[in-house]
Enzyme design. Structure first.
Site, PDB file in Angstrom:
ATOM      1  N   ARG A 120       1.008  -1.208   0.107  1.00  0.00           N
ATOM      2  CA  ARG A 120       0.035   0.068   0.032  1.00  0.00           C
ATOM      3  C   ARG A 120       0.884   1.158   0.054  1.00  0.00           C
ATOM      4  O   ARG A 120       1.986   0.931   0.506  1.00  0.00           O
ATOM      5  CB  ARG A 120      -0.983   0.105   1.228  1.00  0.00           C
ATOM      6  CG  ARG A 120      -1.914  -0.834   1.271  1.00  0.00           C
ATOM      7  CD  ARG A 120      -3.323  -0.495   1.983  1.00  0.00           C
ATOM      8  NE  ARG A 120      -2.801  -0.187   3.339  1.00  0.00           N
ATOM      9  CZ  ARG A 120      -3.216  -1.228   4.450  1.00  0.00           C
ATOM     10  NH1 ARG A 120      -3.401  -2.460   4.162  1.00  0.00           N
ATOM     11  NH2 ARG A 120      -2.677  -0.821   5.564  1.00  0.00           N
ATOM     12  N   LYS A 191       3.386  -7.341  11.989  1.00  0.00           N
ATOM     13  CA  LYS A 191       2.543  -7.420  10.641  1.00  0.00           C
ATOM     14  C   LYS A 191       2.904  -8.978  10.140  1.00  0.00           C
ATOM     15  O   LYS A 191       3.926  -9.282   9.973  1.00  0.00           O
ATOM     16  CB  LYS A 191       2.720  -6.572   9.642  1.00  0.00           C
ATOM     17  CG  LYS A 191       1.798  -6.492   8.714  1.00  0.00           C
ATOM     18  CD  LYS A 191       1.755  -5.140   7.985  1.00  0.00           C
ATOM     19  CE  LYS A 191       1.127  -5.512   6.507  1.00  0.00           C
ATOM     20  NZ  LYS A 191       1.127  -3.896   5.732  1.00  0.00           N
ATOM     21  N   ARG A 327      -0.938   5.014  20.238  1.00  0.00           N
ATOM     22  CA  ARG A 327      -0.001   5.956  21.084  1.00  0.00           C
ATOM     23  C   ARG A 327       0.407   5.156  22.511  1.00  0.00           C
ATOM     24  O   ARG A 327      -0.373   4.162  23.023  1.00  0.00           O
ATOM     25  CB  ARG A 327      -0.988   7.155  21.490  1.00  0.00           C
ATOM     26  CG  ARG A 327      -0.955   8.147  20.299  1.00  0.00           C
ATOM     27  CD  ARG A 327      -1.509   9.475  21.091  1.00  0.00           C
ATOM     28  NE  ARG A 327      -3.074   9.206  21.119  1.00  0.00           N
ATOM     29  CZ  ARG A 327      -3.967   9.287  22.258  1.00  0.00           C
ATOM     30  NH1 ARG A 327      -3.418  10.058  23.118  1.00  0.00           N
ATOM     31  NH2 ARG A 327      -5.295   9.052  22.366  1.00  0.00           N
TER      32      ARG A 327
HETATM   33  C1  BTN Z   1       0.488  -3.799   2.210  1.00  0.00           C
HETATM   34  O1  BTN Z   1       1.331  -2.840   2.051  1.00  0.00           O
HETATM   35  O2  BTN Z   1      -0.008  -4.039   3.558  1.00  0.00           O
HETATM   36  C2  BTN Z   1      -0.197  -4.462   1.251  1.00  0.00           C
HETATM   37  C3  BTN Z   1       0.816  -5.777   0.671  1.00  0.00           C
HETATM   38  C4  BTN Z   1       0.263  -6.556  -0.432  1.00  0.00           C
HETATM   39  C5  BTN Z   1       1.144  -7.614  -0.969  1.00  0.00           C
HETATM   40  C6  BTN Z   1       0.701  -8.328  -1.752  1.00  0.00           C
HETATM   41  S1  BTN Z   1       1.516  -9.942  -2.347  1.00  0.00           S
HETATM   42  C7  BTN Z   1       0.673 -10.335  -3.372  1.00  0.00           C
HETATM   43  C8  BTN Z   1       0.154  -9.027  -4.024  1.00  0.00           C
HETATM   44  N1  BTN Z   1       0.928  -8.948  -5.202  1.00  0.00           N
HETATM   45  C9  BTN Z   1       1.530  -7.587  -5.033  1.00  0.00           C
HETATM   46  O3  BTN Z   1       2.370  -6.905  -5.555  1.00  0.00           O
HETATM   47  N2  BTN Z   1       1.132  -7.219  -3.907  1.00  0.00           N
HETATM   48  C10 BTN Z   1       0.148  -7.904  -3.167  1.00  0.00           C
END
Ligand code: BTN
Length: 329
Positions: A120, A191, A327
């Site tokens: 993201r 995460k 926080r």
């Molecule tokens: C995030 O930033 O939290 C989202 C990450 C999403 C990663 C997945 S891996 C499979 C799919 N292909 C990508 O290029 N991104 C998503």
């Protein structure tokens, strides 16, 4: 295609000599050494064990489309439009975008490794081969993009349902859709999975969602260091023994094949109860930043559309988009 062969020979977790690897692949020992270096460069922790050869710190399972398909419940198999597995691709989500209108509903693309995995907010998603899962699923909707608020939260619930089916406990949700491990006192931990939902199509007509999921099964110290934020993996939640990668992939696909049509029929209402049960932010002091500037308050769950509710000095606010951090109290 030497890298997948090499990883497949090392997958059992035993020490294998350079000579045996060279023989199995039909190449020179120098070629093997170069591939070992290339795999290390991509994050695979291949150990050199002196004259004995090379080995991985733990066994792993190579992804296998036939094994994934065989592990799917019949109903999920019947619903799937396509199931394709690549050794390497730029991004499983980009591949579904390229397929466009040709791709049947509920098409799934998996890859052992991504050369340009996307996260993201323009971030990169590290995608070393053999360790984690990278999967994207296409879902078409007739209702229009306007009706899809809450979809990305629903996908977080879908990932948790898959983990639950695998017997993995100890995960929860950080709004909007990060899947995190719970730390020892139940607060948000590292995460475990990232979800990227990309929408295209009409505001109030046919549209499509490409749902990308990256799920950590095994993170190495180097990957932890590169992640740029606290991260966790299934190995940690499962006392060092994560479930078989093909079973994890099948559980995710089955949960998507079940959950996405449920979202199509009932919207976020079908997921709101499970979201509330796994909401890691409720009752915690939060700081939000985004288009609205900085905002502080206490997490108060999500509304019927999936907007974050924040109890502030000025009353209850509903937030559709922001970066959220907890926080220190
Ligand atoms: C995030 O930033 O939290 C989202 C990450 C999403 C990663 C997945 S891996 C499979 C799919 N292909 C990508 O290029 N991104 C998503």
């Amino acid at each position: 295609m030497l890298a997948p062969q090499l990883l497949a020979v090392l997958a059992a977790g035993e020490t294998v000599s350079g000579a045996r690897l060279a023989e199995a692949a039909g190449v020179s020992r120098t070629a093997i050494w170069k591939q070992v270096e290339a795999l290390r460069g991509r994050g695979v922790p291949i150990e050199s064990r002196g004259t004995a050869g090379y080995g991985l710190p733990w066994p792993l399972q190579m992804l296998d489309a036939a094994r994934i398909r065989a592990a799917l419940p019949k109903a999920a198999r019947a619903r799937l439009g396509a199931l394709d597995l690549y050794w390497e691709i730029d991004s499983t989500s980009s591949e579904l975008q390229r397929r466009g209108a040709q791709a049947p509903d509920l098409s799934v693309v998996l890859a052992e490794t991504q050369s340009a995995g996307r996260g993201r907010r323009g971030r990169t998603w590290l995608s070393p081969p053999g360790l984690n899962l990278y999967l994207s699923c296409l879902k078409r909707f007739d209702t229009g993009v306007a009706a899809l608020s809450g979809l990305s939260l629903a996908v977080g619930v879908i990932v948790l349902r898959a983990l639950d089916a695998l017997g993995v406990r100890g995960a929860g949700l950080k709004w909007p859709n990060d899947v995190l491990a719970r730390d020892a006192d139940g607060r948000p931990g590292g995460k475990l999975a990232g979800i990227l939902v990309e929408l295209s199509g009409e505001y109030q007509g046919p549209c499509a969602a490409i749902i990308g999921i990256g799920l950590n099964l095994r993170l190495t110290p180097a990957l932890h260091a590169q992640a740029g934020q606290p991260a966790c993996d299934l190995a940690t939640l499962c006392d060092g023994q994560p479930p078989d990668r093909n079973h994890v992939a099948a559980a995710l696909i089955a949960a998507l094949a079940d959950g996405l049509p449920a979202f199509e029929r009932e919207g976020f209402a079908a997921f709101a109860g499970d979201y509330a049960a796994h909401d890691l932010l409720r009752g915690l002091p939060l700081r939000l930043s985004g288009a609205l500037g900085e905002l502080e308050g206490t997490g108060a769950g999500v509304d019927a559309r999936g907007a974050l509710q924040l109890r502030t000095a000025g009353g209850l606010r509903r937030i559709d988009s922001a970066d959220v951090s907890v926080r220190r109290a």
